[in-house]
Design a protein around this motif. Sequence first.
Motif, PDB file in Angstrom:
ATOM      1  N   LEU B 102      16.668  23.565  38.255  1.00 10.41           N
ATOM      2  CA  LEU B 102      17.180  24.449  37.199  1.00 10.41           C
ATOM      3  C   LEU B 102      17.020  23.848  35.814  1.00 10.41           C
ATOM      4  CD1 LEU B 102      20.444  25.485  39.057  1.00 10.41           C
ATOM      5  CD2 LEU B 102      18.340  26.812  38.841  1.00 10.41           C
ATOM      6  N   SER B 103      16.891  22.525  35.722  1.00 11.27           N
ATOM      7  CA  SER B 103      16.736  21.923  34.400  1.00 11.27           C
ATOM      8  C   SER B 103      15.259  21.667  34.145  1.00 11.27           C
ATOM      9  CB  SER B 103      17.542  20.616  34.334  1.00 11.27           C
ATOM     10  OG  SER B 103      17.629  20.179  33.003  1.00 11.27           O
ATOM     11  N   PRO B 138      22.796  20.977  34.797  1.00 15.05           N
ATOM     12  CA  PRO B 138      22.875  22.322  34.206  1.00 15.05           C
ATOM     13  C   PRO B 138      23.892  23.231  34.874  1.00 15.05           C
ATOM     14  CG  PRO B 138      20.746  21.967  35.284  1.00 15.05           C
ATOM     15  CD  PRO B 138      21.438  20.656  35.252  1.00 15.05           C
ATOM     16  N   THR B 139      24.380  22.849  36.065  1.00  8.67           N
ATOM     17  CA  THR B 139      25.422  23.678  36.685  1.00  8.67           C
ATOM     18  C   THR B 139      26.817  23.092  36.488  1.00  8.67           C
ATOM     19  OG1 THR B 139      24.985  22.607  38.814  1.00  8.67           O
ATOM     20  CG2 THR B 139      23.916  24.738  38.435  1.00  8.67           C
ATOM     21  N   ILE B 158      24.439  27.084  33.961  1.00  8.57           N
ATOM     22  CA  ILE B 158      23.526  28.123  34.432  1.00  8.57           C
ATOM     23  C   ILE B 158      23.999  28.553  35.822  1.00  8.57           C
ATOM     24  CG2 ILE B 158      21.882  26.533  35.561  1.00  8.57           C
ATOM     25  CD1 ILE B 158      19.622  28.223  34.417  1.00  8.57           C
ATOM     26  N   HIS B 159      23.858  29.834  36.123  1.00 11.65           N
ATOM     27  CA  HIS B 159      24.272  30.337  37.436  1.00 11.65           C
ATOM     28  C   HIS B 159      23.015  30.743  38.186  1.00 11.65           C
ATOM     29  CE1 HIS B 159      28.398  30.031  36.233  1.00 11.65           C
ATOM     30  NE2 HIS B 159      28.080  30.620  35.092  1.00 11.65           N
ATOM     31  N   PRO B 160      22.588  29.929  39.132  1.00 11.34           N
ATOM     32  CA  PRO B 160      21.255  30.110  39.716  1.00 11.34           C
ATOM     33  C   PRO B 160      21.037  31.461  40.382  1.00 11.34           C
ATOM     34  CG  PRO B 160      22.489  28.361  40.848  1.00 11.34           C
ATOM     35  CD  PRO B 160      23.256  28.715  39.619  1.00 11.34           C
ATOM     36  N   SER B 283      27.371  37.910  41.910  1.00 15.36           N
ATOM     37  CA  SER B 283      27.046  36.569  41.408  1.00 15.36           C
ATOM     38  C   SER B 283      27.988  36.166  40.267  1.00 15.36           C
ATOM     39  CB  SER B 283      25.584  36.517  40.925  1.00 15.36           C
ATOM     40  OG  SER B 283      25.462  37.102  39.641  1.00 15.36           O
ATOM     41  N   ARG B 284      28.643  37.171  39.656  1.00  9.97           N
ATOM     42  CA  ARG B 284      29.569  36.875  38.557  1.00  9.97           C
ATOM     43  C   ARG B 284      30.981  36.579  39.065  1.00  9.97           C
ATOM     44  NH1 ARG B 284      27.839  36.125  33.639  1.00  9.97           N
ATOM     45  NH2 ARG B 284      29.791  36.980  32.857  1.00  9.97           N
TER      46      ARG B 284
END
Lengths: 626, 338
Positions: B102-103, B138-139, B158-160, B283-284
């Motif tokens: 993710l980064s 990043p998470t 960040i939310h993958p 996802s939220r």
Amino acid sequence: MSTVTSEGTQTHGESAKPIEAIESAIVRFVGDSGDGMQLAGTQFTTTSAVFGNDIATFPDYPAEIRAPAGTLAGVSGFQINFSSRDIHTPGDKVSALMAMNPAALKANIADLEDGGLLIVNVDEFSVPNLKRAHYESNPLDSDAFDRYRVYKIPITKHTFEAVKETGLSTKDASRCKNFYALGVAFWLYDRPLETTLAWINQKFAKVPAVAQANTLALKAGYHFGETAEIFTVRYRIPRAKLAPGKYRNLTGNQATALGLIAAARLAGKPLFYGSYPITPASDILHELSLHKNFDVRTFQAEDEIAAMCSVIGAAYAGAIAVTGTSGPGMALKQEAIGLAMITEVPCLIINAQRGGPSTGLPTKTEQADLWQAIIGRNGECPVPVLAARSASDCFSAAIEAIRVAVKYMTPVILLSDGFIASGSEPWRIPDAADLEKIEIKHADDAETFQPYERNAAGSRPWAIPGTLGLQHRLGGLEKADVTGDVCYDPDNHQHMIELRARKVQNVANDIGDQEVFGEPSGDLLVASWGGTFGAVWSAVQRAQAEGHKVSHMHLRWLLPMPKNTGAILKRFKKILVCELNMGQLQFVLGGHFAIESEGLHKVQGRPFMIGEIHEKIVQVLGGQTP
Amino acid sequence: MSAIDTPLKPKDFKSDQEVRWCPGCGDYSILSQMQKVLADVGAEKHNTVFVSGIGCSSRFPYYMDTYGFHGIHGRAASIATGVKIANPDLTVWVITGDGDGLSIGGNHFIHTIRRNIDLKIVLFNNRIYGLTKGQYSPTSEVGKKTRSTPFGSIDNPIHPIAVALGVEVTFVARCVDVDVKNMISVLKRAAAHKGTAFVEVYQNCNVYNHMAFAYASDKKTKDDHVLYLEHGKPMIFGKERDKGIRLNGTMPEVVDLGSGISQDDLLIHDEKAAEPTLAYLLSRMRYPDFPEPMGVFRALEAPTYEAVLMNQIEEATRQKGKGNLNELFGAGDTWEVN
């Protein structure tokens, strides 16, 4: 440069104008980026090639797609050298300059030879256009151009008149100007129109009005040359005495693409080409993506790094895996090239070099990525590096690079440059049956398989996923000799670095001896590499003809170099290294062979001219002609 | 070498390499479940490839007796893409982490997913950089104190799964490292999916970020903090299965069942919904305000990149015939010199 031959003048067909036979001519079309100069140049090239001349071209265009019309920034040009003898460069001085506006004139006039033809579209020499080109007054009205033969033609007006019957809009009609200019050039050099007419009909088959307009403009330009009273002479360049065979005109990027397709076929493998668009390498991707019926698998990656990494994956899985890029992209790929090197997967990285550093001069040529190729990675990471010497040579260089990559299980870097990547020359079409097969033997014996056991060449086996029983793991961590297990042992690391370096040196067993053009010893050896071959060889030949004891060594392989390279260097009193950078090969030769040398370094985004190399040769030799 | 007609056992997928994760690391469980899943789905060792980047999770391929490639930081998906295009018959898994995927590898993450190339991407999310010894990832949550954020992280995480949905992922799921049953079910679904399958695994780094997911893994509390998704079923959770998710306007809300609210009032999970709206809404839903969904958020059938590519090759070959080199060389304007 054009010279009048003893054949003198003659008349041709129904033409009333005398035709003078000359050996060669250099024509340059210049205009705005939107004026279609590249197209006019390409068409002139194809026609001349099909006619049977030797040709060399130099497209020179700005990085901006459409800079503001009429400005110096937007000038685009295309130069063609066409000849009845063997030529190696697009030429130094231009014999005929076709300028579509004041900016194009201003940016190019310095390259026109004295007595050369200057054809201008006089319609575009308006006050605003002169201003955009930073002319305070109309140069055509002054005596500044007395040393040229100036022809002022109202190209815009004539084009409009010629295409009126098609009913095209003013804008579309204006876009036919390049064909009018091309028609004039065709008449001037006695070229047939058929090839271009056929091209127009094919290209614009779906828009008949445009096809008709371009045809009319082309013919109008041609007939203007014939009927107008302004030209007193026209020229003919007889066919060149090229080696017998079937020919085709190719750019370096096209030749590279054909070489890659051929190599994959010779190896009996799919071709994987993972790439990210970048000038001037993108045409390789464009060409390859047309040929899917050769099992060409093109992948336009999201960035340069992904492109290189996809190549590693494809190579691991058994494809002929290639990426193409230019300097900035090369910099981004370097970490991944290191991964390909330590995992010892066969692949090819093509760098069509351009002016740097950073974004630099994207559309201009340079040779300043030699160090990046040879020493541009972290750790001890040598990979074989070779450079193509001309547009058509890209074909065989690509095949040779793949041959080395799969035999030695290594990434290979092939350097071309903007000049040969986009420039074109005749290519003698080979018979596919004459191309040597690329033998590949994948590992298949689960009983004896060791991922890092080496053969006589020093290569480890290429075992591809899908093979029963050969499951193994590769990776960027240092590996134990033979087993390939992760290993941090100090002695093993040194051993593996030495093994990998030796393997790359072993490539020297396959590349033959270095050639020397000229005497094997003498006062001066001129060394060069890559796309400068034509200019350097032509300059050396000129100096040789003058009686100088000068020879030429053009390196195709930069890493490793042929085994006799050092011995050659020691047989000459002086060495002159000519390259389009600040002395990168010079530095490498000094480091390898502890020799002193002089350098000719040009970094102007333009190829060498024969004249400037010749001048340097004479200067290094003491300034005297024998 | 094991004969292919004998069913393989989980241990057959173990390589001879010593596993070098820290004792107690969540990665051990993922490795075991993967070996079990591959055996259960009848995977062939020689047709299976594990590709990874850099980080603790990325050592995974060394421990699998399949083909494997330990790449460079962030680039696993790109290497795997090359493998899959070169040989679409292979089953290719990508093992990555929150830093790797993710980064540094964020670009490849989104582009790989949008192509729908048939890779199974398993992202071990421990919300920390482990291999480089404890920097925020990043998470990581805002305010997290790590060696590189002694005053607390000021990055928004960040939310993958949300990112994957943003690029139209065709299969996305989540599980927790110690929740063996759910992980096996999720990995099997991923294995069966044609196209990019993305699985986020909540993974405990017991050295640098211990108990980061305790709310979702602790047997005592997890039932109140986790919502197991089942296609076509109402969203019910809680130890007593007495709570549910209801849609209030465009927002989900947690409701207690019984007091005038029945199962009929709850959201029904639809993993096959053409629009990703519901999956995005799920996802939220985040701890502590909501139970975090586990299982398959979305599973759609769509053409895969490699299938379309190979179709183009077949079609070109059908139309033009298998490429002939001499025809290729001699195409365009040519001329003879005698």
